[in-house]
Design an enzyme around this catalytic site. Structure first.
Site, PDB file in Angstrom:
ATOM      1  N   HIS A   1     109.099  70.919  12.671  1.00 16.59           N
ATOM      2  CA  HIS A   1     108.359  70.607  13.892  1.00 16.59           C
ATOM      3  C   HIS A   1     109.194  71.108  15.075  1.00 16.59           C
ATOM      4  CE1 HIS A   1     105.721  68.782  16.647  1.00 16.59           C
ATOM      5  NE2 HIS A   1     106.542  67.827  17.037  1.00 16.59           N
TER       6      HIS A   1
ATOM      7  N   ASN B   1     105.748  72.500  22.133  1.00 12.83           N
ATOM      8  CA  ASN B   1     105.384  71.541  21.085  1.00 12.83           C
ATOM      9  C   ASN B   1     103.856  71.446  21.028  1.00 12.83           C
ATOM     10  OD1 ASN B   1     104.861  69.314  19.512  1.00 12.83           O
ATOM     11  ND2 ASN B   1     106.199  67.907  20.645  1.00 12.83           N
TER      12      ASN B   1
ATOM     13  N   CYS C   1     102.165  64.289  15.785  1.00 14.70           N
ATOM     14  CA  CYS C   1     102.726  65.613  15.473  1.00 14.70           C
ATOM     15  C   CYS C   1     102.869  65.878  13.976  1.00 14.70           C
ATOM     16  CB  CYS C   1     104.090  65.785  16.135  1.00 14.70           C
ATOM     17  SG  CYS C   1     104.028  65.751  17.919  1.00 14.70           S
TER      18      CYS C   1
HETATM   19  N1  ACO Z   1     112.418  69.405  35.215  1.00 16.72           N
HETATM   20  C1  ACO Z   1     113.520  69.097  35.918  1.00 16.72           C
HETATM   21  N2  ACO Z   1     114.188  67.936  35.770  1.00 16.72           N
HETATM   22  C2  ACO Z   1     113.691  67.056  34.870  1.00 16.72           C
HETATM   23  C3  ACO Z   1     112.535  67.319  34.104  1.00 16.72           C
HETATM   24  C4  ACO Z   1     111.895  68.554  34.327  1.00 16.72           C
HETATM   25  N3  ACO Z   1     110.795  68.913  33.650  1.00 16.72           N
HETATM   26  N4  ACO Z   1     112.300  66.271  33.311  1.00 16.72           N
HETATM   27  C5  ACO Z   1     113.260  65.384  33.533  1.00 16.72           C
HETATM   28  N5  ACO Z   1     114.102  65.848  34.478  1.00 16.72           N
HETATM   29  C6  ACO Z   1     115.292  65.216  35.048  1.00 16.72           C
HETATM   30  C7  ACO Z   1     115.285  63.733  34.854  1.00 16.72           C
HETATM   31  O1  ACO Z   1     114.555  63.115  35.905  1.00 16.72           O
HETATM   32  C8  ACO Z   1     116.765  63.417  34.929  1.00 16.72           C
HETATM   33  O2  ACO Z   1     117.160  63.382  36.282  1.00 16.72           O
HETATM   34  P1  ACO Z   1     118.221  62.282  36.786  1.00 16.72           P
HETATM   35  O3  ACO Z   1     119.474  62.577  35.998  1.00 16.72           O
HETATM   36  O4  ACO Z   1     118.333  62.588  38.245  1.00 16.72           O
HETATM   37  O5  ACO Z   1     117.609  60.977  36.448  1.00 16.72           O
HETATM   38  C9  ACO Z   1     117.418  64.635  34.291  1.00 16.72           C
HETATM   39  O6  ACO Z   1     116.432  65.684  34.331  1.00 16.72           O
HETATM   40  C10 ACO Z   1     117.864  64.446  32.874  1.00 16.72           C
HETATM   41  O7  ACO Z   1     116.822  63.861  32.133  1.00 16.72           O
HETATM   42  P2  ACO Z   1     117.053  63.456  30.643  1.00 16.72           P
HETATM   43  O8  ACO Z   1     115.881  62.659  30.169  1.00 16.72           O
HETATM   44  O9  ACO Z   1     118.398  62.863  30.473  1.00 16.72           O
HETATM   45  O10 ACO Z   1     117.054  64.882  29.924  1.00 16.72           O
HETATM   46  P3  ACO Z   1     117.315  65.166  28.417  1.00 16.72           P
HETATM   47  O11 ACO Z   1     118.451  66.073  28.277  1.00 16.72           O
HETATM   48  O12 ACO Z   1     117.294  63.921  27.588  1.00 16.72           O
HETATM   49  O13 ACO Z   1     116.017  65.993  28.010  1.00 16.72           O
HETATM   50  C11 ACO Z   1     113.862  65.799  26.994  1.00 16.72           C
HETATM   51  C12 ACO Z   1     114.728  65.418  28.156  1.00 16.72           C
HETATM   52  C13 ACO Z   1     113.704  67.300  26.955  1.00 16.72           C
HETATM   53  C14 ACO Z   1     112.478  65.167  27.151  1.00 16.72           C
HETATM   54  C15 ACO Z   1     114.513  65.324  25.674  1.00 16.72           C
HETATM   55  O14 ACO Z   1     114.881  63.991  25.781  1.00 16.72           O
HETATM   56  C16 ACO Z   1     113.584  65.482  24.483  1.00 16.72           C
HETATM   57  O15 ACO Z   1     113.272  66.570  24.074  1.00 16.72           O
HETATM   58  N6  ACO Z   1     113.157  64.377  23.864  1.00 16.72           N
HETATM   59  C17 ACO Z   1     112.271  64.415  22.740  1.00 16.72           C
HETATM   60  C18 ACO Z   1     110.907  64.709  23.212  1.00 16.72           C
HETATM   61  C19 ACO Z   1     109.949  64.954  22.125  1.00 16.72           C
HETATM   62  O16 ACO Z   1     110.272  65.469  21.130  1.00 16.72           O
HETATM   63  N7  ACO Z   1     108.713  64.591  22.299  1.00 16.72           N
HETATM   64  C20 ACO Z   1     107.723  64.838  21.333  1.00 16.72           C
HETATM   65  C21 ACO Z   1     107.284  63.610  20.770  1.00 16.72           C
HETATM   66  S1  ACO Z   1     106.433  63.863  19.351  1.00 16.72           S
HETATM   67  C22 ACO Z   1     104.820  63.790  19.379  1.00 16.72           C
HETATM   68  O17 ACO Z   1     104.442  63.560  18.346  1.00 16.72           O
HETATM   69  C23 ACO Z   1     103.799  63.867  20.394  1.00 16.72           C
END
Ligand code: ACO
Length: 374
Positions: free
Chosen positions: A249, A279, A111
């Site tokens: 970003h 993203n 990214c």
């Molecule tokens: N829809 C519905 N529910 C979902 C989804 C979805 N798309 N995805 C996950 N869940 C569920 C999970 O299974 C979990 O359920 P559980 O509690 O029954 O186990 C619940 O939602 C909560 O999941 P969390 O992982 O705790 O959710 P969180 O609030 O942490 O948000 C997220 C997840 C959005 C991915 C966040 O952690 C995030 O943004 N992380 C950074 C991601 C990022 O920036 N990635 C880019 C990387 S950079 C690159 O260079 C490519």
């Protein structure tokens, strides 16, 4: 002293829109979850490969700068979804736009690839190696997305933008940057099935699956971008209240909010695209920059902070002083070819291909023009 001014900008956003409702057609997810956890409502899916998006963005950026392609000395192609590894994709852009005198290199830091590419071009201009460069941030993520994994499939989109960078006597362009890599966390984001590591391991190249530890990436991203932002401001003798605009970003609205508030920059000085584009990895920052200019949010002489992070986990923050000109010199008529498929159709074609059901030719998505004849 030579500086490297940003004199042209152009974006190339694919027209097909994939909404949260589209995703809930095939994933156990919903609009409420995606909006509340990420701030995303929709993203784009490209019907053409990365380099074709890059060609459109480059033509627009060149017109904006009032330059011809054969005046360019260097093309830096920032991406982790290159059309080919050998030859590099920058050379494909070079030949397609007619930048016959340009050196051409690919930079992959996920990214952060656009900003690392901007550092590369700026350094080569400031040391006198080249005078005029095109810097591209582009990503065609949809063909290698793990569409049946809701943890990642809702987060990403396709897109592209490019800038022209030129030698200048004025103190403009990148004033300073902080680059780093939290490599002890590199396992938190890995795309399996891309690269030679998977040859001889029973994995078909291109049959991708994603390892993704969202919560760990979230924490590291906030810490990393805050530290990099503070470091670059300190290096350049700038305080947060002097920042006119943050172009971060856009991986998650909550990450952006945390980075901006901890960096001490007023919350209303942030350019946001995450709701509309998700993203787009390397494309995110240059697309947001191009839109900030289109919307009149960049004033002459503005001080712009650009923090980013990506797989690796690479991290950086750039401080840019804008020049006097905030409007394009010319417009380009470069445009996407027609597309008769919806974003959902394009995604379903990838899912079907990955499931091995049909369509090994990639219906709905074309191979890059310059490899079609191989
Ligand atoms: N829809 C519905 N529910 C979902 C989804 C979805 N798309 N995805 C996950 N869940 C569920 C999970 O299974 C979990 O359920 P559980 O509690 O029954 O186990 C619940 O939602 C909560 O999941 P969390 O992982 O705790 O959710 P969180 O609030 O942490 O948000 C997220 C997840 C959005 C991915 C966040 O952690 C995030 O943004 N992380 C950074 C991601 C990022 O920036 N990635 C880019 C990387 S950079 C690159 O260079 C490519």
């Amino acid at each position: 002293m030579t500086y490297a001014a940003i004199t042209g900008w152009g974006k190339a956003m694919p027209p097909a829109v994939l909404t949260n409702a589209d995703l809930s057609n095939f994933l156990d997810t919903n609009d409420e979850w995606i909006v509340s956890r990420t701030g995303m409502k929709e993203r784009r899916v490209s019907h053409v490969p990365s380099a074709e998006m890059a060609v459109i963005a480059c033509k627009r950026a060149l017109a904006c700068a009032g330059l011809e392609a054969d005046e360019i000395d260097l093309i830096v192609y920032g991406s982790c979804s290159n059309d080919e590894q050998v030859p590099n994709t920058a050379s494909g852009v070079q030949v397609a736009i007619g930048a016959t005198k340009a050196a051409a290199m690919d930079v992959n830091t996920a990214c952060t690839s656009f900003l690392y590419s901007l550092s590369t071009a700026t350094a080569l201009i400031r040391t006198g190696v080249v005078k005029k460069a095109l810097v591209i941030g582009v990503e065609w993520i949809s063909p290698f997305m793990d569409w049946d994994n809701r943890n990642v499939a809702v987060l990403f989109g396709d897109g592209c933008a490019a800038v022209v960078v030129e030698a200048s006597d004025q103190q403009v362009g990148v004033l300073g940057e902080q680059l780093g890599c939290l490599a002890d966390a590199r396992q938190t984001l890995r795309v399996r099935g891309m690269g030679t590591a998977y040859v001889n391991r029973g994995v078909t190249l291109g049959d991708t699956s994603w390892d993704f530890d969202g919560q760990e990436i979230f924490k590291r991203a906030v810490q990393g971008m805050v530290q990099a932002s503070q470091a670059v401001m300190q290096k350049c003798g700038v305080t947060p209240d002097q920042i006119d605009l943050v172009v971060p970003h856009q991986a998650n609205l909550r990450i952006i909010d945390a980075v901006v508030s901890r960096s001490g920059v007023p919350a209303d000085r942030v350019m946001l695209t995450v709701e509309r584009y998700g993203n787009m990895s390397a494309a995110t920052v240059p697309v947001a920059l191009a839109e900030a200019l289109e919307e009149g949010r960049v004033k002459p002489g503005a001080l712009i902070l650009m923090p980013a992070f990506g797989a690796g986990l690479t991290v950086c923050a750039h401080l840019v002083r804008w020049g006097d000109r905030i409007t394009p010199l010319r417009e380009s008529d470069a445009a996407f070819p027609p597309n008769n498929k919806s974003a959902l159709d394009l995604v379903q074609a990838v899912r079907a291909r990955k499931a091995g059901a049909h369509d090994r030719s990639g219906e709905g998505m074309r191979a890059p023009k310059f490899v079609e004849n191989l």
